[in-house]
Every structure is written in C-alpha cells, then in structure tokens.
Scaffold this active site. Structure first.
Site, short mmCIF file in Angstrom:
data_model
loop_
_atom_site.label_atom_id
_atom_site.label_comp_id
_atom_site.label_asym_id
_atom_site.label_seq_id
_atom_site.Cartn_x
_atom_site.Cartn_y
_atom_site.Cartn_z
N LYS A 185 36.74 24.97 48.45
CA LYS A 185 35.70 24.06 47.97
C LYS A 185 36.21 23.29 46.78
O LYS A 185 36.78 23.88 45.85
CB LYS A 185 34.46 24.89 47.54
CG LYS A 185 33.31 24.05 47.02
CD LYS A 185 32.45 23.52 48.13
CE LYS A 185 31.43 22.49 47.68
NZ LYS A 185 32.00 21.12 47.63
N LYS A 200 36.50 29.09 39.18
CA LYS A 200 35.17 28.63 38.80
C LYS A 200 34.10 29.25 39.70
O LYS A 200 33.11 29.79 39.22
CB LYS A 200 35.17 27.10 38.96
CG LYS A 200 34.04 26.37 38.38
CD LYS A 200 34.16 24.86 38.68
CE LYS A 200 35.38 24.20 38.04
NZ LYS A 200 35.36 22.72 38.18
N LYS A 205 41.00 21.21 46.40
CA LYS A 205 40.85 19.93 45.67
C LYS A 205 41.63 18.85 46.38
O LYS A 205 42.64 19.13 47.03
CB LYS A 205 41.39 20.07 44.24
CG LYS A 205 40.88 18.99 43.30
CD LYS A 205 39.51 19.39 42.77
CE LYS A 205 39.01 18.45 41.73
NZ LYS A 205 37.91 19.09 40.97
N THR A 220 26.47 18.97 36.97
CA THR A 220 27.59 19.43 36.14
C THR A 220 27.14 19.48 34.68
O THR A 220 27.33 20.49 33.97
CB THR A 220 28.81 18.50 36.28
OG1 THR A 220 29.14 18.41 37.67
CG2 THR A 220 30.01 18.99 35.50
N ASN A 237 30.15 10.58 34.80
CA ASN A 237 29.00 11.36 35.29
C ASN A 237 28.68 12.52 34.35
O ASN A 237 27.54 12.71 33.95
CB ASN A 237 29.27 11.84 36.72
CG ASN A 237 28.13 12.70 37.23
OD1 ASN A 237 28.02 13.87 36.89
ND2 ASN A 237 27.25 12.13 38.03
N SER A 245 26.38 22.12 44.54
CA SER A 245 27.04 21.84 45.84
C SER A 245 26.80 23.00 46.80
O SER A 245 26.54 22.80 47.99
CB SER A 245 28.55 21.67 45.66
OG SER A 245 28.87 20.37 45.22
#
Ligand code: GLU
Length: 411
Positions: free
Chosen positions: A67, A91, A103, A187, A217, A345
């Site tokens: 992810k 994470k 990623k 986030t 963001n 997510s």
C-alpha cells in the site's frame, strides 16, 4: 544526494538493539520484495512523443497487500521510492492496519504538463503497472503532486483493462467514485490528533506558536486544523518562500491569496522571510510538511522549539535527529504523525469492499481512536525504553512486521 533507502536501513539497524528480531527475518527486511521500472511514452499536445520514467516499489506484504501513494516530481529516484515503500510498511504497522508497504513515482514536473498530457501520463503509468497492482495485491493512492483527479483516471484505466469494477484498487478517489469522506484532509487530521496528544503530555498549551514548512495537501490542512483548535500559526512556507506574522496568520485568508497568486510571497498581512529565518524561529511546535531532508543538522542547531512533528515523509535528516535528541527536542516521527492518510485509505477500501459508505463523523471518530491509541503506544515504549519517539515507533512496527512474517513461516 543521500540515498534515502540507506537512511531507512540505518533506522532499522538502530532499532534492532531494542528487540529480538530473528536474523532470518531481519535479512529479508534489508531489500524491497519487488521493484518495477517502466518507460511511459506520452503524446504531448505538440505532437511530439516524450518518454517518462516511472517506478513501483513493493517492500513487504506480510501484514496485508502492498500500500502506498504515487508521487509525481522531477526529483523522484529509485532510492527514494524504495525508502518510501519501506516507510509505508512501518507506518501501517505502527497504526496497526492490515496493510504492507509500497510506493510509486514518476520523474516529471507535473506543473509543466497540460491537463490532457497529465491524463495520458497517468493512464500510461497504470497500463505499465497493471499486472502488479490490484485491490488484494498492491493499492496505490495520492502522494506529492497527485490528487483525486489523477486517481480517477488511474482507476478508470485499470477497470477498463480488467473489464470489471474494482474500486478498492486505488484510494484517495473522489466521493463520486467511491472515495471516503475525510480522506482529502486525513493526513493533516491524523497528524493533529498525534500532535495534540503530545502537546498535552508536554504541557504545551492552546495558543502555543506553530511554524509550518510546506503548503500542499498536508501543510495547508494542518494549518487550518491547528488554527481552528486554538494554536497560533506564525509562519508558513511553500517551494517559493516563507511568510511570517508573529501575531498569527489567518490561514483561510492566506490560502485564498495563494490560490489567486500561485505563491505565498507578497501576502499583505505578513512579511516575506528567508527559509533560514523560519528555521531559526523560536516556536513551540515546528511542522515540516514538505519533502525529505528539509530539516538538516544546521537547521536543527538553529531551531528553537520543543516539538517537531514530521508530517512529511523523511523530512528530518539522521544528523538533525541526533541534534534534536541531544537538545531534548521531541520529534514525532513521520511513520506515526502522517499515518492518517493511509488510515483513511484503509477505511476507503473497507467501504469499497462493503459497498456501504460512512458519514464523515464516523470516519473521523475511527481515525481519532486509531491515531491517539498509536500515539499512546509509542509514548509508552519511548518512556519504558528511555529512547526517542522515532525509535519507539520503529520498535512497535518492526515487532509487528516480524511477527506476521514468522506466523507465515518466513523465518
Ligand atoms: N501518500 C500517503 C503517505 O505517504 C498516503 C498513502 C496511502 O494512502 O496509501 O502516507
């Protein structure tokens, strides 16, 4: 340039002395499981074909599918994408959601592309990686310079190739395509719960001063949220410069100015300062929310702060980290502080799997519980082991990942 993956390796090496990780497991964590490099030909508006380079890195999937986001930036490189994929696995483990780490990235300055060129590039990337992604394999999402619009093109391309609907293959989608409420600012929201929990422990009161590096963001939303909660934002920056007002900035007004002018500089109710000045400010909380390595050893020496909260991935260099530790400055690590994005997510994927969607309040309540619980766990280990919050977060993540690998018989 420092290889970011080496930085990650130094971090896990430093963690290892705190816990027993079987040698056979540890060895598997020193490299990514799969790495794909692709060439993406794009027909530009001029009629010329340009070839872009893209990557997808899949670090570890012991706890669940790979992810992690896809970054569009001119400085994207192999070491960075690999490190970012490893940080994703750590994470997801710190906040205890059932996902691994991946990623992606494309070497491009998206600001130089027209909307049509950007769409063709996004679709081309998905065609190149479609064999190795899927809602139970590897799930991309937004990252630096990518957003819901780009996720929509990518989803559409993927579903067209596969000839079925599979909303959970990508997250950070707009609500009309199965996105989750609260994802767009999650986030920052998750970061707020962590920072607020730490501030309470450290006796930092509301009204405390905050400086923020980055106005994308994460940076923009954390500024809004912190101001609403009663903190005083005294400086913010973007890639073009820094503005400061010691009396506190009105973030809604600053954001309006930035949207109109494309820059923070020249904002009438603040003064333009150099980035070195921002890094020498006296401030209660400093929040790097831009890119890697934006806080160097020298910056750590000049910054007069109590708390550094890494809302970006990898902003504090290991040398800066050592200075902060020596000076008793608490650093809330990226793998904890910015995990709110991937947590929502994960909620998005759960909702996609159900085909049943939550109210914003429900998503926020669940996010708050996960983030504050993870913070408490990290703080407890930090106190017990008398170490940094970063080491504590890595200890928790490493033990969860290795436990899953052992359970699979991979040790
Ligand atoms: N790009 C974000 C991060 O670095 C979110 C990733 C995701 O939602 O998968 O954590």
């Amino acid at each position: 340039m420092q290889n970011e993956f080496d930085k990650f390796l130094r971090q896990i090496e430093g963690t290892r002395k705190f816990l027993e990780v079987p040698e056979n497991i540890y060895r598997q964590l020193l490299s990514v499981k799969r790495f794909l490099e692709v060439s993406i030909p794009v027909m530009m508006d001029s009629g010329e074909v340009k070839v872009f380079t893209g990557y997808r890195s899949q670090y570890n999937d012991a706890r669940g599918p790979f992810k992690g986001g896809i970054r569009f930036h001119q400085n994207v490189n192999i070491g960075e994408v690999k490190a970012l994929s490893a940080w994703m696995a750590f994470k997801c483990a710190v906040v205890d959601i059932p996902l691994g780490g991946g990623k992606g990235g494309i070497i491009v300055n998206p600001k130089e592309l027209s909307s049509g060129e950007l769409e063709r590039l996004s679709r081309g990337y998905v065609r190149s990686v479609s064999d190795i992604i899927g809602d139970r394999v590897d799930i991309p999402a937004p990252d630096v310079n990518t957003d819901g619009r780009i996720m929509s093109w990518m989803l559409d391309e993927y579903e067209t190739i596969r000839r079925h609907h599979e909303a959970g293959v990508i997250t950070g989608k707009p609500l009309s395509l199965g996105g989750s409420k609260a994802r767009s600012y999650s986030t920052a929201q998750g970061g707020f719960y962590v920072i607020d929990s730490a501030a309470k422990k450290m006796g930092i009161e509301k009204g405390a001063t905050v400086a923020i590096q980055g106005f994308g963001n994460a940076g923009r939303n954390i500024a809004f949220i912190m101001q609403k909660a009663g903190y005083k934002i005294i400086s913010v920056s973007d890639s073009k410069g820094v503005i400061e007002n010691k009396e506190g900035l009105d973030i809604a007004d600053v954001a309006k100015y930035k949207d109109e002018k494309g820059t923070l500089l020249g904002y009438p109710k603040a003064k333009d300062i150099a980035s070195a000045e921002q890094l020498a400010e006296e401030v209660d909380i400093f929040i790097p929310a831009a890119l890697e390595n934006s806080v160097t050893e020298k910056d750590a020496q000049t910054l007069k702060t109590k708390l550094v909260a890494e809302l970006a991935n990898g902003p504090v260099t290991p040398e800066a980290d050592a200075v902060f530790e020596k000076n008793n400055v608490t650093v809330l690590p990226d793998i904890l502080t910015n995990a709110g994005g991937v947590v929502v997510s994960y909620f998005e994927q759960v909702q996609n799997a159900y085909g049943y969607y939550w109210e914003e309040k429900e998503a926020l309540q669940k996010l708050e519980t996960i983030m504050r619980t993870a913070f408490e766990e990290v703080w407890k280990i930090r106190t017990e082991k008398k170490t940094t919050a970063r080491n504590a977060a890595y200890i928790i993540a490493l033990s969860r990942i290795s436990e899953a690998m052992m359970a699979r018989g991979r040790g």
